[in-house]
Design a protein around this motif. Structure first.
Motif, short mmCIF file in Angstrom:
data_model
loop_
_atom_site.label_atom_id
_atom_site.label_comp_id
_atom_site.label_asym_id
_atom_site.label_seq_id
_atom_site.Cartn_x
_atom_site.Cartn_y
_atom_site.Cartn_z
N GLN A 217 14.32 -49.42 0.91
CA GLN A 217 15.35 -50.23 0.26
C GLN A 217 15.40 -49.85 -1.22
OE1 GLN A 217 17.07 -51.39 2.65
NE2 GLN A 217 15.40 -51.03 4.10
N ASP A 218 16.51 -50.17 -1.85
CA ASP A 218 16.74 -49.70 -3.23
C ASP A 218 16.17 -50.69 -4.24
OD1 ASP A 218 17.66 -48.24 -5.38
OD2 ASP A 218 19.68 -49.12 -5.31
N TYR A 219 14.85 -50.64 -4.40
CA TYR A 219 14.23 -51.51 -5.40
C TYR A 219 14.56 -50.97 -6.78
CZ TYR A 219 11.14 -51.86 -1.31
OH TYR A 219 10.62 -51.95 -0.05
N ARG A 220 14.95 -51.86 -7.66
CA ARG A 220 15.20 -51.46 -9.05
C ARG A 220 14.40 -52.37 -9.98
NH1 ARG A 220 20.25 -53.15 -8.88
NH2 ARG A 220 20.25 -53.27 -6.61
N ALA A 221 13.95 -51.82 -11.11
CA ALA A 221 13.09 -52.59 -12.01
C ALA A 221 13.93 -53.31 -13.05
CB ALA A 221 12.11 -51.64 -12.71
N GLU A 222 13.59 -54.57 -13.30
CA GLU A 222 14.13 -55.25 -14.48
C GLU A 222 13.53 -54.53 -15.69
OE1 GLU A 222 13.03 -59.41 -14.48
OE2 GLU A 222 15.15 -59.92 -14.21
N PRO A 223 14.21 -54.60 -16.86
CA PRO A 223 13.60 -53.94 -18.02
C PRO A 223 12.15 -54.40 -18.20
CG PRO A 223 15.81 -54.76 -18.54
CD PRO A 223 15.50 -55.22 -17.15
N THR A 256 19.74 -52.52 1.90
CA THR A 256 19.95 -53.42 0.76
C THR A 256 19.14 -52.96 -0.44
OG1 THR A 256 19.98 -55.78 0.17
CG2 THR A 256 18.08 -55.02 1.42
N GLY A 257 19.28 -53.69 -1.50
CA GLY A 257 18.51 -53.38 -2.70
C GLY A 257 18.37 -54.63 -3.53
N GLY A 258 17.62 -54.53 -4.58
CA GLY A 258 17.48 -55.70 -5.43
C GLY A 258 16.53 -55.42 -6.57
N GLU A 280 21.02 -59.02 0.30
CA GLU A 280 22.09 -58.83 -0.68
C GLU A 280 23.03 -57.73 -0.22
OE1 GLU A 280 21.34 -58.27 -4.89
OE2 GLU A 280 19.91 -59.92 -4.88
N TYR A 281 24.32 -57.99 -0.35
CA TYR A 281 25.35 -57.01 0.01
C TYR A 281 25.38 -55.96 -1.09
CZ TYR A 281 30.11 -55.25 0.93
OH TYR A 281 31.21 -54.46 1.17
N ASN A 307 21.84 -46.90 8.46
CA ASN A 307 22.49 -47.60 7.34
C ASN A 307 23.63 -48.41 7.95
OD1 ASN A 307 25.13 -47.03 5.22
ND2 ASN A 307 23.32 -47.98 4.38
N GLY A 308 23.76 -49.64 7.53
CA GLY A 308 24.82 -50.45 8.09
C GLY A 308 24.74 -51.86 7.53
#
Ligand code: BGC
Length: 390
Positions: A217-223, A256-258, A280-281, A307-308
């Protein structure tokens, strides 16, 4: 305004993905069937007949090929092939061989999954992946599949989402609370089984392309959360991506990601649109996930093996998939070596305990098993790249 569809290079795999237990029905010798049907089962809705693909696979293949897809991912159910310890069902092997032949006859290149969450009940009862001899037992099953693999299988995914399998022992709350840490011993066992299977398959079937499919999944870091992100991702998927070294491909399965906060937990966005599974969409999660895989897995070619989106609104499915494909193409333009895309899923199917979430390009009447294509089927099939690779 409709956006122009993105395009992919000639030879790019263009497929739909399905899984054995979620579609076949009646996998009575599996551990999941046992869990679903035991008194006080924790499973809300059992799989039962699923969507009867064990019998209706020709229709499924017709739908995929008729829409323009060139590739088909489906699962082989170990508990059917080996319903008791050491007892191989030649009839089940012949069944899966016919499915492969049926795909090839229709111009679909088969990618088969050997393990997708379900295990034979006898194997689970004997201690499962952590039991002594687990790898040897899996290799015995792999060997029994020779007639299937020789019928025209081009690619094999040994294990579907080994990282999720390794999380099962630690899974308690809903996945929206964040993914639990995979169990270390199961992680090691998954990697050992995979590496041994790759060696065995390559030795016995030269030319077969082998990999596994990791949930990414597309984990992204907060600053300021960059180190926390690395610590979160390492056991949850990166260790599995690195273990793909030397494989013919690594399968990426993204939904998803978040954002992750500096304390290492997901940041819940109360305003985010959510899908039927509560995720999350985030259509562009696919591009983000693929970029991370390209960094972590090095030279191994990538295939998006799932993916879907779970939605009752098919127009939303087209919008999600458009965004996902655009983000994938952008990642490729920036250097990610991606060889194909498989959409999850061809059919509305059983979603691990529930019938509510609908991921399919095709609607299924669960009383008659009649299949009715949604507009997204023809739309996605029509984007299939043509021609041969340069
Ligand atoms: C699994 C599928 C599942 C899908 C959607 C993946 O984790 O491989 O079996 O249906 O995600 O939840």
């Amino acid at each position: 305004m409709t956006r122009a569809p993105v395009s992919f290079p000639p030879g790019f795999l263009w497929g739909v993905a399905t899984g054995a237990h979620q579609t076949e029905g009646g996998n009575v010798a599996s551990d999941w069937w046992y869990r679903e049907t035991m008194p006080d089962s924790p499973v809300a809705e059992p799989c039962g007949d699923a969507v009867d693909s064990y019998h209706r696979w020709p229709e499924d293949l017709d739908l995929a090929a008729g829409a323009g897809f060139t590739d088909f991912r489906f699962g082989i159910e170990w508990s059917r092939v080996e319903p008791a310890d050491g007892r191989i069902s030649l009839a089940a092997v012949a069944h899966y061989r016919r499915v492969v032949e049926g795909a090839v006859e229709r111009g679909l290149r088969p990618l088969v999954t050997l393990h997708h969450f379900t295990r034979p009940l006898w194997f689970a009862a004997a201690g499962g992946w952590l039991s002594q001899g687990a790898t040897g037992r899996f290799l015995r099953y792999v060997d029994a599949l020779a007639p299937v693999l020789e019928a025209g299988v081009e690619r094999v995914e040994t294990i579907n989402e080994p990282n999720i399998v390794a999380m099962f022992p630690n899974l308690e709350g809903p996945l929206s609370d964040g993914l639990p840490v995979p169990d270390e011993a199961t992680t090691e066992a998954m990697i050992a089984v995979h590496r041994a299977s790759v060696d065995r398959l390559r030795a016995n079937h030269p030319g077969l392309r082998v990999g596994w499919g990791v949930s990414v999944q597309d984990y992204r870091a907060e600053p300021g959360a960059e180190a926390a992100l690395e610590a979160y991702a390492e056991p949850r998927d990166q260790v599995f991506l690195r273990a793909s070294e030397g494989d013919d491909f690594v399968g990426v399965q993204t939904y998803t990601g978040g954002l992750l906060g500096a304390d290492g937990s997901p940041v819940v966005n109360p305003d985010a649109e959510r899908t039927q599974t509560g995720w999350e969409y985030t259509p562009d999660a696919l591009g983000g996930a693929v970029r991370r895989v390209a960094r972590v897995a090095g030279d191994v070619p990538i295939i998006v093996t799932e993916n879907g989106v779970a939605t009752a609104d098919d127009a939303r499915r087209v919008a999600y998939t458009t965004g996902a494909l655009e983000s994938l193409r952008a990642a490729m333009d920036d250097g990610a070596d991606v060889r194909g895309y498989f959409h999850w899923s061809l059919l509305d199917n059983w979603e691990w305990g529930h019938w509510g979430p609908t991921f399919g390009l095709v609607w299924v009447d669960r009383a008659t098993f009649a299949r009715t294509p949604k507009p997204s089927l023809a739309w996605l099939g029509s984007l299939a790249p043509s021609g041969v690779p340069a």
